[in-house]
Motif scaffolding. Structure first.
Motif, PDB file in Angstrom:
ATOM      1  N   GLY A 103       0.167  -2.783  19.179  1.00  0.00           N
ATOM      2  CA  GLY A 103       0.461  -1.423  19.473  1.00  0.00           C
ATOM      3  C   GLY A 103       1.856  -1.064  19.686  1.00  0.00           C
ATOM      4  O   GLY A 103       2.154  -0.174  20.397  1.00  0.00           O
TER       5      GLY A 103
ATOM      6  N   THR B 290       1.373   7.118  14.806  1.00  0.00           N
ATOM      7  CA  THR B 290       0.938   5.723  14.844  1.00  0.00           C
ATOM      8  C   THR B 290       0.410   5.285  13.492  1.00  0.00           C
ATOM      9  O   THR B 290      -0.021   6.106  12.689  1.00  0.00           O
ATOM     10  CB  THR B 290      -0.181   5.516  15.884  1.00  0.00           C
ATOM     11  OG1 THR B 290      -1.297   6.373  15.552  1.00  0.00           O
ATOM     12  CG2 THR B 290       0.284   5.842  17.289  1.00  0.00           C
TER      13      THR B 290
ATOM     14  N   CYS C 142      -4.233   1.503  22.855  1.00  0.00           N
ATOM     15  CA  CYS C 142      -4.061   2.742  22.074  1.00  0.00           C
ATOM     16  C   CYS C 142      -4.891   3.896  22.632  1.00  0.00           C
ATOM     17  O   CYS C 142      -4.571   5.053  22.417  1.00  0.00           O
ATOM     18  CB  CYS C 142      -4.394   2.506  20.606  1.00  0.00           C
ATOM     19  SG  CYS C 142      -6.142   2.250  20.253  1.00  0.00           S
TER      20      CYS C 142
ATOM     21  N   CYS D 144      -5.320  -4.138  23.530  1.00  0.00           N
ATOM     22  CA  CYS D 144      -4.832  -2.960  22.823  1.00  0.00           C
ATOM     23  C   CYS D 144      -4.954  -1.771  23.773  1.00  0.00           C
ATOM     24  O   CYS D 144      -5.994  -1.559  24.386  1.00  0.00           O
ATOM     25  CB  CYS D 144      -5.659  -2.705  21.567  1.00  0.00           C
ATOM     26  SG  CYS D 144      -5.158  -1.228  20.655  1.00  0.00           S
TER      27      CYS D 144
ATOM     28  N   ASN E   3       4.311   2.995  16.910  1.00  0.00           N
ATOM     29  CA  ASN E   3       3.310   2.093  17.470  1.00  0.00           C
ATOM     30  C   ASN E   3       2.062   1.943  16.616  1.00  0.00           C
ATOM     31  O   ASN E   3       1.798   2.720  15.709  1.00  0.00           O
ATOM     32  CB  ASN E   3       2.883   2.573  18.856  1.00  0.00           C
ATOM     33  CG  ASN E   3       3.964   2.344  19.874  1.00  0.00           C
ATOM     34  OD1 ASN E   3       4.769   1.429  19.747  1.00  0.00           O
ATOM     35  ND2 ASN E   3       4.001   3.181  20.889  1.00  0.00           N
TER      36      ASN E   3
ATOM     37  N   SER F 121      -2.146   1.915  16.328  1.00  0.00           N
ATOM     38  CA  SER F 121      -3.320   2.573  16.892  1.00  0.00           C
ATOM     39  C   SER F 121      -4.539   2.156  16.094  1.00  0.00           C
ATOM     40  O   SER F 121      -4.462   1.936  14.878  1.00  0.00           O
ATOM     41  CB  SER F 121      -3.179   4.100  16.861  1.00  0.00           C
ATOM     42  OG  SER F 121      -4.386   4.712  17.314  1.00  0.00           O
TER      43      SER F 121
ATOM     44  N   CYS G  12     -11.367   2.111  19.738  1.00  0.00           N
ATOM     45  CA  CYS G  12     -10.376   1.041  19.922  1.00  0.00           C
ATOM     46  C   CYS G  12     -11.068  -0.315  19.820  1.00  0.00           C
ATOM     47  O   CYS G  12     -12.153  -0.518  20.363  1.00  0.00           O
ATOM     48  CB  CYS G  12      -9.689   1.178  21.274  1.00  0.00           C
ATOM     49  SG  CYS G  12      -8.513  -0.152  21.635  1.00  0.00           S
TER      50      CYS G  12
ATOM     51  N   LYS H 114       3.202   1.062  26.433  1.00  0.00           N
ATOM     52  CA  LYS H 114       3.438   0.661  25.046  1.00  0.00           C
ATOM     53  C   LYS H 114       4.904   0.637  24.653  1.00  0.00           C
ATOM     54  O   LYS H 114       5.230   0.535  23.479  1.00  0.00           O
ATOM     55  CB  LYS H 114       2.675   1.603  24.110  1.00  0.00           C
ATOM     56  CG  LYS H 114       1.179   1.600  24.333  1.00  0.00           C
ATOM     57  CD  LYS H 114       0.464   2.559  23.416  1.00  0.00           C
ATOM     58  CE  LYS H 114       0.874   3.998  23.689  1.00  0.00           C
ATOM     59  NZ  LYS H 114       0.168   4.960  22.837  1.00  0.00           N
TER      60      LYS H 114
ATOM     61  N   SER I 190      -0.737  -2.031  21.717  1.00  0.00           N
ATOM     62  CA  SER I 190      -1.959  -1.425  21.370  1.00  0.00           C
ATOM     63  C   SER I 190      -1.867  -0.296  20.427  1.00  0.00           C
ATOM     64  O   SER I 190      -1.300  -0.011  19.883  1.00  0.00           O
ATOM     65  CB  SER I 190      -2.573  -0.881  22.586  1.00  0.00           C
ATOM     66  OG  SER I 190      -1.752   0.018  23.141  1.00  0.00           O
ATOM     67  N   GLN I 191      -2.461   0.488  20.181  1.00  0.00           N
ATOM     68  CA  GLN I 191      -2.456   1.681  19.388  1.00  0.00           C
ATOM     69  C   GLN I 191      -3.201   1.421  18.157  1.00  0.00           C
ATOM     70  O   GLN I 191      -3.267   0.404  17.649  1.00  0.00           O
ATOM     71  CB  GLN I 191      -1.090   2.117  19.060  1.00  0.00           C
ATOM     72  CG  GLN I 191      -0.521   2.733  20.234  1.00  0.00           C
ATOM     73  CD  GLN I 191      -0.354   4.165  20.131  1.00  0.00           C
ATOM     74  OE1 GLN I 191      -0.060   4.683  19.137  1.00  0.00           O
ATOM     75  NE2 GLN I 191      -0.551   4.829  21.161  1.00  0.00           N
TER      76      GLN I 191
END
Length: 715
Positions: free
Chosen positions: A77, A681, A705, A703, A642, A644, A710, A526, A85-86
């Motif tokens: 992410g 993202t 996001c 993650c 980022n 996601s 997710c 993030k 994350s994302q």
């Protein structure tokens, strides 16, 4: 494509430094059966939900990002450890790894099955399909208008010659004036025949059973929350939110008198649109006086020209009063940022508390309905400048938390500010040099410029344009909104240096640099992130991923680098290493020899054949891309974008100056209509369990996001 891009956006002295991730590199993915791979992923995710293991600070781990998604892949992410994350790279089916593949699971017996997507994902997928159809019909309309324009210009040319002859012949002066009148009539005829690509797209969705919720329903629509923005009435139709592109009142007819709604009296209203069409409307946010339908001037003057009748939508709202049925309320507003000129915001459920008839402002009978917003819903968002995420700054002085006025140092046409409302004291992104274009290392030699098309000024005829022929005998872009990619492709062939067309050619859309006002901002979990101050329509190019173009085999000399992006377009087209192919059969160029760069032809084969005297191993089917882009020390805005699991951007390979797929440009395009201030993202494309520590053990990372679907883990 694969990206080795980072988890860490910038090496700066912030509180996130302690968790800064080391350089990532994917483990070599074995060519296993897809069913086995997806079963393994599903089981691992289940185990992760029970007791996840977070990668430690100590060891050196390798991770690789992918441009195009892999089966059962998961990305990180951010460019930082925090960015971990994302979501996932997105783009309708074409731009991401395809929602169908995402939802595949495998049972104990090895048979494929599907698990339910979130309602939000269903809405998003439906709108992407609609936008793809919409842009296809926009392209048809642009061709039609171009043809009409050419015919009109031909007639005008003939009329001009006739006028000159008439000037020499006084007796024909009257005929000359008649010719002039015909010239003026052509544009009017063109306008009267203008088509509606949005309505054609709706019809296409209906023909293919693509309407998400074809049956009308009372109350909220799954996947559409208060504050959701529609950029056209047609979008409401395709998701089943409001079934008509023009009428203000949507209602259930007598056909619904059987089944779950059999105890109601019909017609019964389910949704209304407040867009200022009636002069008698009164909108006080939570309390609304709505004017019934019918009797008003359809030319846009909003005046009432006859009495309304208690029938259809008017009767449906009356029945809502008597049966205490709430209706969905959408407000439409003028918006310069929207590609349709309007934005429609869902403001929640309202109860129709009362109705009456009265003489309107124009002296005709109108029906009025008082609606009151139900309690317990999220706050109204329409009044917040039509955007749910805050107010777009109008100048540098209005930017909160500004730590850098322009991270590009003036290199881009538009400045890119950086803001930080997270760290104390706030710091700016550091540890890199901004560079708007790709830099090539000395041991990499770019191919000579490819022979281009012979078009002049603008490329308009795909049947004669050599570059269009490489794209399947059509242009990949439409001119609308400054250029939009119709749908994702394995590779897009643009016009290049040797083409006869100019810089405004539609087939040079990705070469025009940044055109949206972007901002780099700090996030709590993030690291650095990117958002736009402007509305970005689906298919619009956002930015190129730039850095140092180098050979992948030389990466071992680069320590602690989290910004490597592998150019794996060729591997994706061949479906190697678990990668998911976007298309099965597309015409691609065949480069016979680097000594003859202009020897280019189109063949109807599913994958490209690139034979270069400089690289004799090119014929081998390898999973490892030969080249990559390193944005660790040098790069542009893309290095801060980022990951996601439900991204709003997708990665697209583009070839323009040359046609070597292994050295394609990496572009990020909008997969959805992106409202201002929404984080940008894309899916990093990590494969689960592809990252290992110095001891060889598999590492896992959460993650963050926040997407509805997710995958819980980045890798």
């Amino acid at each position: 494509m694969m990206a080795l891009q980072s988890q860490e956006c910038v090496k700066d002295s912030t509180k996130f430094e302690e968790t800064e991730l080391s350089r990532r590199e994917s483990a070599r993915i074995k060519d296993k059966r897809r069913a086995e791979k997806e079963l393994q992923v599903r089981r691992r995710v289940e185990l992760l939900n029970e007791q996840p293991v977070v990668a430690g600070d100590g060891g050196r781990r390798k991770r690789i990002k992918h441009c195009y998604s892999r089966r059962a892949s998961v990305k990180n992410g951010h460019g930082e450890v925090e960015k971990i994350s994302q979501g996932f790279e997105v783009g309708d089916k074409p731009m991401n790894r395809s929602l169908e593949a995402e939802n595949m699971a495998v049972g104990e017996n090895g048979a494929a099955s599907t698990f339910e997507k979130s309602d939000y994902a269903k809405v998003k997928e439906t709108l992407r399909v609609f936008n793809k159809h919409y842009l296809h019909f926009v392209q048809e309309e642009e061709k039609r208008c171009g043809k009409v324009k050419a015919e009109a210009e031909g007639k005008a040319s003939k009329a001009s010659k006739s006028k000159k002859r008439a000037a020499r012949e006084e007796k024909k002066s009257k005929a000359s004036r008649g010719s002039k009148s015909k010239i003026q009539a052509a544009p009017e005829d063109t306008k009267s025949r203008t088509k509606r690509p949005d309505l054609k797209a709706v019809s296409k969705m209906m023909e293919t059973n693509g309407i998400l919720y074809p049956e009308k329903r009372i109350g909220d629509i799954p996947g559409i929350k208060v504050g959701h923005q529609f950029y056209a009435r047609a979008e409401m139709v395709v998701v089943g939110f409001h079934s008509h592109w023009l009428n203000g009142i949507d209602y259930m007819g007598q056909s619904y008198s059987k089944g779950e709604y059999r105890n109601y009296t019909f017609p019964l209203a389910v949704a209304i649109v407040l867009s200022g069409m009636y002069e008698d409307d009164l909108d006080n946010a939570d309390d609304v006086v709505y004017t019934g339908q019918g009797g008003h001037d359809l030319t846009g003057k909003k005046h009432q020209i006859q009495d309304q009748k208690m029938e259809r939508g008017n009767l449906a709202l009356k029945n809502c009063v008597e049966q205490h049925v709430p209706v969905r309320v959408v407000r439409g507003h003028e918006s310069k940022s929207s590609y349709t000129g309007k934005v429609y915001t869902y403001d929640g459920l309202y109860k129709v508390v009362k109705y009456w008839a009265e003489k309107g402002l124009s002296g005709f009978t109108v029906y009025k309905y008082r609606l009151r917003r139900l309690e317990g819903q999220p706050l109204l968002t329409t009044n917040q400048v039509h955007f749910t995420r805050g107010r777009v700054p109008q100048s540098v002085s209005e930017i909160r938390g500004l730590v850098c006025e322009d991270i590009t140092g003036g290199q881009e046409d538009l400045p890119i500010p950086a803001t930080n409302l997270v760290d104390d004291p706030p710091v700016a992104p550091t540890g890199y040099k901004y560079c708007k274009s790709v830099q090539v290392v000395k041991n990499v030699k770019l191919p000579n410029n490819a022979s281009g098309c012979n078009c002049k000024g603008m490329c308009v005829d795909p049947k004669t344009c050599a570059c269009a022929m490489l794209n399947g005998s059509d242009f990949p872009y439409v001119s609308r909104d400054g250029g939009r990619l119709i749908e994702a492709k394995d590779v897009v062939f643009e016009c290049g240096p040797k083409c006869g067309c100019g810089p405004d050619c539609v087939n040079r859309t990705s070469q025009r640099g940044l055109k949206y006002r972007l901002e780099v901002f700090r996030t709590p979990k993030k690291g650095w992130a990117v958002r736009s101050w402007d509305f970005i329509p689906s298919g619009a190019p956002v930015c190129e991923y730039t850095g140092i173009l180098m050979r992948t085999q030389d990466l071992d000399s680069v320590a602690e680098n989290n910004y490597i992006f592998e150019i794996d377009c060729l591997q994706t087209m061949r479906g190697l290493g678990g990668r998911e192919r976007r298309f099965r059969d597309v015409p691609v160029p065949t480069i016979i020899s680097s000594d003859r760069p202009d020897d280019l032809r189109t063949e109807d084969v599913p994958v490209p054949t690139i034979i270069s005297s400089d690289r004799p191993d090119d014929l081998r089917s390898e999973n490892i891309p030969e080249f990559c882009i390193d944005a660790g020390s040098t790069g542009n805005i893309a290095r801060f974008i980022n990951h996601s699991c439900e991204p709003n951007l997708f990665v697209q390979c583009v070839l323009s100056s040359h046609h070597d797929i292994k050295l394609a440009r990496v572009m990020l395009f909008a997969a959805d209509n992106i409202p201002p201030l929404q984080e940008l993202t894309y899916d990093y494309g990590y494969a689960l369990d592809s990252v290992s520590g110095p001891d060889g053990k598999i590492q896992q990372m959460f993650c963050y996001c926040g997407a509805a679907d997710c995958r819980k883990r980045l890798f």
